[in-house]
Design a protein around this motif. Structure first.
Motif, short mmCIF file in Angstrom:
data_model
loop_
_atom_site.label_atom_id
_atom_site.label_comp_id
_atom_site.label_asym_id
_atom_site.label_seq_id
_atom_site.Cartn_x
_atom_site.Cartn_y
_atom_site.Cartn_z
N GLY A 184 45.49 36.45 48.18
CA GLY A 184 44.98 35.24 47.54
C GLY A 184 43.77 35.57 46.69
N LEU A 185 43.73 35.04 45.46
CA LEU A 185 42.54 35.17 44.61
C LEU A 185 42.29 33.83 43.95
CD1 LEU A 185 43.13 38.57 42.73
CD2 LEU A 185 41.28 38.10 44.32
N ARG A 186 41.02 33.53 43.66
CA ARG A 186 40.71 32.25 43.00
C ARG A 186 41.15 32.32 41.55
NH1 ARG A 186 34.74 29.51 42.06
NH2 ARG A 186 35.49 27.52 41.29
N LYS A 187 41.83 31.27 41.09
CA LYS A 187 42.36 31.27 39.73
C LYS A 187 41.21 31.11 38.73
CE LYS A 187 46.31 29.32 37.39
NZ LYS A 187 47.23 28.19 37.53
N GLY A 188 41.10 32.06 37.83
CA GLY A 188 40.02 32.03 36.85
C GLY A 188 39.51 33.44 36.63
N ALA A 189 38.79 33.64 35.54
CA ALA A 189 38.32 34.98 35.23
C ALA A 189 37.14 35.37 36.11
CB ALA A 189 37.94 35.07 33.75
N LYS A 190 36.27 34.39 36.36
CA LYS A 190 35.03 34.67 37.09
C LYS A 190 35.34 35.21 38.49
CE LYS A 190 32.16 31.62 38.82
NZ LYS A 190 31.28 30.48 38.96
N GLY A 191 34.72 36.32 38.83
CA GLY A 191 34.96 36.91 40.15
C GLY A 191 36.03 37.97 40.09
N ASN A 192 37.20 37.61 39.59
CA ASN A 192 38.31 38.56 39.64
C ASN A 192 38.07 39.79 38.77
OD1 ASN A 192 39.74 36.96 41.41
ND2 ASN A 192 40.58 35.72 39.75
N LEU A 193 37.41 39.61 37.63
CA LEU A 193 37.13 40.75 36.77
C LEU A 193 36.15 41.70 37.46
CD1 LEU A 193 36.85 39.11 33.24
CD2 LEU A 193 38.82 40.14 34.34
#
Lengths: 421, 346
Positions: free
Chosen positions: B159-168
């Motif tokens: 699971g990852l939060r949808k959006g660029a912030k954090g995942n990059l």
């Protein structure tokens, strides 16, 4: 004698006139009443339907951010050819606008808008404004130096072209972006880069999903509607309740119910595992089949009810006549019965298709990012990034799709003498 | 006819008056829902209602400024106090969506952590985005972001939060970048490309979440084998009998603030509420209900060790941690999200 006849004639004419005016008066009264009766609906439709759509159409080309907030720069740039770097006076105007708009808290709107034209400008503009605010306004040359010192981009032609493009009161940028096109530095239309071109693909996906859902609804709904229309009253009633009960249940409840059923440790997987049909739980959620399943379930009643209303009105005598004239029952069904149900098929199909191209909640809850339909992106631009121009432009494209579809339907309907429902 | 008209008129005006009275007495506070809002209800909302006599109406959202902007632009502000994430606070403040903080009511700035103070916001919590997994299904869990990306060692969905912030940031950390180099790398195109390339590797295994309540649910139901999550939600799920583990290595922490929406009809009361919620005595009770750090220095010291070790700000948990770079996200949010959306929809 003549005078008498003229008299009578005149009298007759007068009577006719008064009769006519009476008639007109009563007609006017009737008309007024009719208008009064229609007025609430008309005003309602005008207020909640026509006006918002017009506003949306307008929003997709409206471009106020720079035009309104940087008046001096806008004015000065309107005559600029855009072929060479502007003189110092332009820098002075820009510097004044930057200061004013950072004071009025409108800077970020303008910066965001220019950033669409040239990425990275947002931070350049906000940082420059922060630097400028530390010093008083001076001569044009000094202001130009300050800007150039803040960021080298102010000395680049592309930056000024981007500001000029974003400073016109109307823009085609959003509409072009909605179909994966953009404006080049010299103002010509070009394709957007590969890693940004997604909307044509998504429109295609939206239409495809809707087509599959509509056809599936037709295939599943047709026999059921036939049964409903021809079965005994008691059975037909029971079946009708079966169709209507889910129809009356809230869309969100039905969608969440599918999530409960389809998830990894959900009812369906548990059942299949306990029956030893599978060893590992199947992936039923967050994929395309899940979206199809839930959408078909949601839209099936619309198809069934449209078909049912048409089938109910078809007299069984035609079929009997065909069979008595020697046709096999299957042939009679195809040649005599089915053509008569076409208006129901067309109405149900159109209804399902148009409803499903606008669906948002179900794909959002059940689909993966690769299954999102266009309304997801409209909602994304409206609710999350506050880019209403883009949301409106995508809406316009969707509206055009719907209108085209309806036009095609109308064409077909006139040709084959079909009527809705 | 006249009687009817009078009756109608009085009914309408009566209704309007009643609505106005109701809005004058109640304060609408908007937060992120779920376990964190439950904790807020117990520690802030209910006690504030009783002590001040101002009823609190709650609402919740998933972040973002669109609704706030719509309210402010159309002059129909129905929310008063809002819990906002750091970049949204800065952008909202720049675009004039929030009132300036009333320091007369909040008192001396020195009593708060420096990172919690800003022009339009008062720090509410220090929260973190961490890796979490279910110990019941995974005996030896991931230790860091490299493990999170290792689908051979740990097969299954993430699971990852949808959006660029954090995942990059996470992608770069997984690619072996040191925490203090992450943001300088992301400011370059190569850095962003590198992050997306790393995300590409994991893409078929990702299940995106949008609401903070989803990750613990998915861990419990076995939908995902590991996930990013707000640290507090995980610890709270454990209080309810779950056996989840938080991995602190490479945590990404940030501050959420209270902000007052521009044009709020209850501006004074809104600042009263923020002052109440930020005071040492009240704020210090919050981590016991959900383990997020608080902005008041005195309150932070008053937290017992047993609770403090679950906070993102606990020294052991800060090893290899990354502080979310607000300025970076304010500047690059639009472009990176655009690119992220195109990437994720493909």
């Amino acid at each position: 004698m003549t005078s008498l006849s003229t008299n009578v004639e005149l009298q007759g004419l007068a009577e006719e006139k008064s009769l006519k005016s009476k008639l007109r008066r009563s007609q006017r009264k009737q008309k007024f009443k009719a208008i009064c009766l229609v007025a609430p609906l008309f005003l309602f439709v005008l207020g909640v339907f026509v006006t918002p759509i017009c506003i949306m159409l307008f929003k997709s080309v409206d471009n106020p951010e720079v035009h309104k907030n940087w008046p001096e720069t806008t004015a000065i740039l309107s005559d600029w050819q855009g072929t060479e770097l502007p003189p110092a006076s332009f820098y002075l105007a820009l510097s004044r606008d930057l200061r004013n708009s950072s004071e009025n808290k409108t800077l970020s709107a303008a910066a965001k808008r220019i950033n669409f034209e040239r990425s990275g400008m947002r931070s350049v503009i906000t940082r420059t404004a922060r630097n400028l605010n530390k010093t008083p306004l001076e001569s044009a040359e000094k202001e130009a130096d300050k800007l150039l010192e803040s960021h080298k981009r102010w000395g680049e032609l592309a930056t000024w072209q981007a500001i000029k493009r974003s400073s016109s009161p109307y823009t085609s940028l959003y509409l072009l972006n909605a179909i994966d096109l953009t404006l080049d530095n010299d103002g010509s239309i070009a394709k957007v880069s590969e890693d940004q071109a997604i909307y044509l693909n998504i429109f295609g996906r939206t239409l495809w999903i809707s087509l599959v859902v509509t056809l599936s609804c037709l295939v599943i709904g047709y026999p059921l509607a036939y049964l409903l229309a021809t079965a005994k009253a008691s059975l037909a009633n029971m079946l009708m309740i079966g169709v209507l009960l889910p129809f009356w249940t809230s869309l969100l409840v039905r969608t969440s119910a599918w999530v409960v059923l389809l998830q990894k440790n959900g009812l369906i997987n548990d059942m299949l595992i306990s029956m030893k049909l599978i060893d590992e739980p199947l992936v039923l959620l967050f994929n395309r089949p899940g979206v199809y399943l839930a959408l078909i379930h949601l839209l099936l009643p619309f198809m069934i009810l449209s078909l049912y209303s048409v089938m109910k009105s078809i007299s069984p005598a035609y079929m009997r006549a065909a069979i008595s004239l020697g046709a096999r029952p299957s042939l009679a069904f195809v040649k005599v019965y089915m053509p008569q149900t076409l208006p129901g098929v067309a109405a149900g199909g159109l209804l399902c298709f148009i409803l499903s191209i606008g669906y948002y909640i179900t794909p959002a809850l059940i689909g993966s990012p690769q299954d999102q339909m266009i309304s997801y992106f409209i909602a994304y631009y409206t609710n999350q990034v506050i880019n209403w121009g883009m949301a409106a432009a995508l809406g316009v494209v969707l509206l055009v799709c719907c209108a085209l579809l309806f036009a095609i339907y109308n064409r077909l309907a006139n040709k084959h003498d079909l009527k809705m429902g | 006819m006249k009687a009817i008209r009078t009756a109608l008129f009085s009914a309408i005006t009566g209704g309007l008056l009643a609505a106005q009275v109701a809005s004058a007495q109640s304060l609408t506070v908007v937060a992120f829902g779920g376990a964190s809002q439950e904790a807020q209800r117990t520690v802030f909302f209910k006690p504030f209602s009783t002590t001040s006599g101002n009823q609190i109406v709650e609402d919740s959202y998933n972040g973002g400024l669109a609704k706030v902007k719509a309210m402010v632009d159309s002059n129909s502000v129905t929310w008063d106090v809002l819990q906002v994430e750091d970049p949204d606070l800065l952008r909202g403040c720049e675009s004039g969506l929030f009132e300036k903080m009333d320091w007369d009511k909040l008192g001396d700035k020195g009593q708060y952590l420096e990172s919690a103070i800003s022009e339009c916001g008062m720090g509410h919590i220090i929260w973190s985005n961490v890796i979490a997994y279910n110990r019941d299904t995974l005996k030896t869990g991931p230790k860091n972001w490299q493990d999170f990306w290792d689908v051979n060692k740990y097969p299954g969905k993430r699971g990852l939060r949808k959006g660029a912030k954090g995942n990059l940031e996470f992608a770069l950390l997984a690619d072996g970048v040191k925490p203090d180099e992450v943001y300088s790398l992301l400011e370059t195109e190569e850095g962003v490309n590198r992050a997306f390339a790393k995300l590409d590797e994991l893409k078929p295994y990702i299940q995106w979440w949008e609401a903070g309540a989803q990750p613990p649910e998915w861990l419990a139901s076995g939908d995902v084998v590991m996930t990013t999550a707000y640290n507090g939600r995980i610890t709270n799920a454990n209080k309810e009998g779950k056996n989840f583990q938080v991995v602190w290595d490479g945590q990404l922490y940030s501050v959420d603030s209270w902000a007052v929406i521009k044009g709020s009809k209850n501006k004074d009361k809104a600042f009263d509420f923020i002052a109440y919620a930020s005071s040492a005595k009240v704020a210090s009770q919050y981590p016991a209900h959900i383990p997020y750090g608080v902005a008041h220095k005195e309150a932070t010291q008053a937290i017992p060790e047993k609770i403090a070790k679950d906070l993102p700000t606990y020294p052991d948990n800060l090893k290899n941690a990354l502080r979310e770079d607000t300025a970076f996200w304010v500047d690059y949010q639009d472009e990176l999200n655009e690119r992220f959306n195109a990437w994720v929809a493909r």
